[in-house]
Design an enzyme around this catalytic site. Structure first.
Site, PDB file in Angstrom:
ATOM      1  N   ARG A  91      26.902 110.585  27.144  1.00 32.64           N
ATOM      2  CA  ARG A  91      28.111 111.061  27.875  1.00 32.64           C
ATOM      3  C   ARG A  91      28.955 110.030  28.824  1.00 32.64           C
ATOM      4  O   ARG A  91      29.918 109.724  28.948  1.00 32.64           O
ATOM      5  CB  ARG A  91      28.068 112.441  28.667  1.00 32.64           C
ATOM      6  CG  ARG A  91      29.416 112.910  28.993  1.00 32.64           C
ATOM      7  CD  ARG A  91      29.315 114.484  29.232  1.00 32.64           C
ATOM      8  NE  ARG A  91      28.452 114.765  30.723  1.00 32.64           N
ATOM      9  CZ  ARG A  91      28.040 115.996  30.965  1.00 32.64           C
ATOM     10  NH1 ARG A  91      28.792 117.175  30.550  1.00 32.64           N
ATOM     11  NH2 ARG A  91      27.470 115.952  32.146  1.00 32.64           N
ATOM     12  N   LYS A 113      33.660 112.280  32.668  1.00 34.47           N
ATOM     13  CA  LYS A 113      33.169 112.560  33.962  1.00 34.47           C
ATOM     14  C   LYS A 113      33.670 111.784  34.940  1.00 34.47           C
ATOM     15  O   LYS A 113      32.685 110.877  35.451  1.00 34.47           O
ATOM     16  CB  LYS A 113      31.521 113.032  34.079  1.00 34.47           C
ATOM     17  CG  LYS A 113      31.425 114.144  34.407  1.00 34.47           C
ATOM     18  CD  LYS A 113      29.998 114.550  34.323  1.00 34.47           C
ATOM     19  CE  LYS A 113      29.508 115.861  35.140  1.00 34.47           C
ATOM     20  NZ  LYS A 113      30.181 117.030  34.964  1.00 34.47           N
ATOM     21  N   GLU A 173      38.640 125.212  30.948  1.00 38.11           N
ATOM     22  CA  GLU A 173      37.291 125.278  31.754  1.00 38.11           C
ATOM     23  C   GLU A 173      37.522 125.653  33.165  1.00 38.11           C
ATOM     24  O   GLU A 173      38.666 125.698  33.670  1.00 38.11           O
ATOM     25  CB  GLU A 173      36.514 124.010  31.421  1.00 38.11           C
ATOM     26  CG  GLU A 173      37.050 122.628  32.007  1.00 38.11           C
ATOM     27  CD  GLU A 173      36.216 121.632  31.543  1.00 38.11           C
ATOM     28  OE1 GLU A 173      35.094 121.798  31.566  1.00 38.11           O
ATOM     29  OE2 GLU A 173      36.863 120.555  31.387  1.00 38.11           O
TER      30      GLU A 173
HETATM   31  C1  LIG Z   1      29.845 118.340  34.362  1.00 37.84           C
HETATM   32  C2  LIG Z   1      30.967 119.325  34.059  1.00 37.84           C
HETATM   33  C3  LIG Z   1      30.857 119.984  32.741  1.00 37.84           C
HETATM   34  C4  LIG Z   1      29.389 120.113  31.950  1.00 37.84           C
HETATM   35  O1  LIG Z   1      28.327 120.505  32.630  1.00 37.84           O
HETATM   36  P1  LIG Z   1      27.185 120.281  31.798  1.00 37.84           P
HETATM   37  O2  LIG Z   1      26.108 120.451  32.915  1.00 37.84           O
HETATM   38  O3  LIG Z   1      26.863 118.926  31.453  1.00 37.84           O
HETATM   39  O4  LIG Z   1      27.000 121.462  30.723  1.00 37.84           O
HETATM   40  C5  LIG Z   1      31.799 120.903  32.421  1.00 37.84           C
HETATM   41  N1  LIG Z   1      33.064 121.101  33.065  1.00 37.84           N
HETATM   42  C6  LIG Z   1      33.288 119.966  34.028  1.00 37.84           C
HETATM   43  C7  LIG Z   1      34.473 119.921  34.691  1.00 37.84           C
HETATM   44  C8  LIG Z   1      32.052 119.254  34.442  1.00 37.84           C
HETATM   45  O5  LIG Z   1      32.533 118.412  35.692  1.00 37.84           O
END
Ligand SMILES: *Cc1c(COP(=O)(O)O)cnc(C)c1O
Length: 248
Positions: free
Chosen positions: A81, A183, A219
């Site tokens: 990632r 990220k 999300e």
């Molecule tokens: C890091 C992150 C995720 C995913 O988290 P994981 O721990 O890799 O499953 C999802 N949404 C946001 C906005 C994030 O920063």
């Protein structure tokens, strides 16, 4: 010897530990990297990261198992990632095998900070990369630093595995065809106003909708959604502006 820390009462905050991993990228290549005790970073006042936010990160955890081993969950997927994040930000990639090796070395070098089994705490691992050399015209840096530090943490939300209240945000966290799927630090800089406002209104987090139509759930500011339908189906939102989860 495990550190004398009140593991069960840790919040989600930074605690400086003894060791971290650092590797520098220059003239088109990463150096070997090393574990160091220096918790500070010295860079140019004009560094790419400081002027144009050229930085991305990862987050994963190390856990103590019931039989006393220390394990990580899918660090190879975090490596992949981060490679995707770096490509989108015109940053050099840190190879998957070297990433996993650096995670292992950093955890081993801080083994006394891994919370014991059953404490509810974990060792949070934060790999990240940023442009270090002077950049004043808008363009990618030529030199970068990759670092990993670790810090023992309790649950992300106060109160642990208790229900939290969230609200539908009036702000978007990502533009259509933007950087919501990586990220990148910039995604979190622009979420700060929304999270401060959410906290002021008594909510723990924001629920972000799809930026194009604002009719579908995407999300939260820091995590993905899982929905269980009335008939017991497991549903996760699918969208190009969601950060792909490693947990799910
Ligand atoms: C890091 C992150 C995720 C995913 O988290 P994981 O721990 O890799 O499953 C999802 N949404 C946001 C906005 C994030 O920063």
């Amino acid at each position: 010897m495990s550190k004398n820390i009140d593991w069960s009462n840790l919040g989600f905050a930074y605690m400086e530990t003894e060791n971290r991993f650092v590797s520098n990228y220059k003239d088109g290549a990463w150096d070997e990297g090393e574990i160091t005790t220096d918790s500070t970073v010295t860079i140019s006042e004009c560094a790419g990261v400081l002027q144009y936010a050229q930085t991305c990160f990862e987050g994963l955890k190390a856990y103590t198992t019931e039989d006393g081993r220390v394990v990580c969950f899918r660090p190879d997927l975090n490596a992949q990632r981060m490679i995707d994040s770096c490509k989108r930000l015109e940053m050099p990639t840190f190879p998957e095998d070297r990433f996993v090796d650096a995670v292992v070395k950093t955890v081993q070098a801080n083994i006394d900070y891994v919370p014991p089994y059953g404490s509810g705490a974990t060792l949070y691992i934060r790999p990240y990369m940023f442009g270090t050399n002077p950049v004043i015209g808008v363009k990618p840096a030529d030199e970068y630093q990759f670092r990993i530090f670790v810090t023992p943490v309790g649950p992300y939300f106060k109160g642990g595995a208790k229900p939290i209240t969230i609200r539908v945000s009036d702000f978007d966290r990502a533009a259509p065809h933007g950087t919501g799927h990586i990220k990148a630090g910039l995604n979190y800089a622009m979420s700060l106003h929304a999270i401060v406002d959410a906290h002021e209104q008594g909510y723990s987090e924001n629920m972000y909708l799809d930026p194009a139509t604002r009719t579908k759930v995407e999300e939260t500011g820091g995590a993905n959604f899982i929905f269980i339908t009335k008939d017991g189906k497991f549903v996760t939102p699918k969208s190009d502006s969601i950060l792909p989860s490693i947990t799910l």
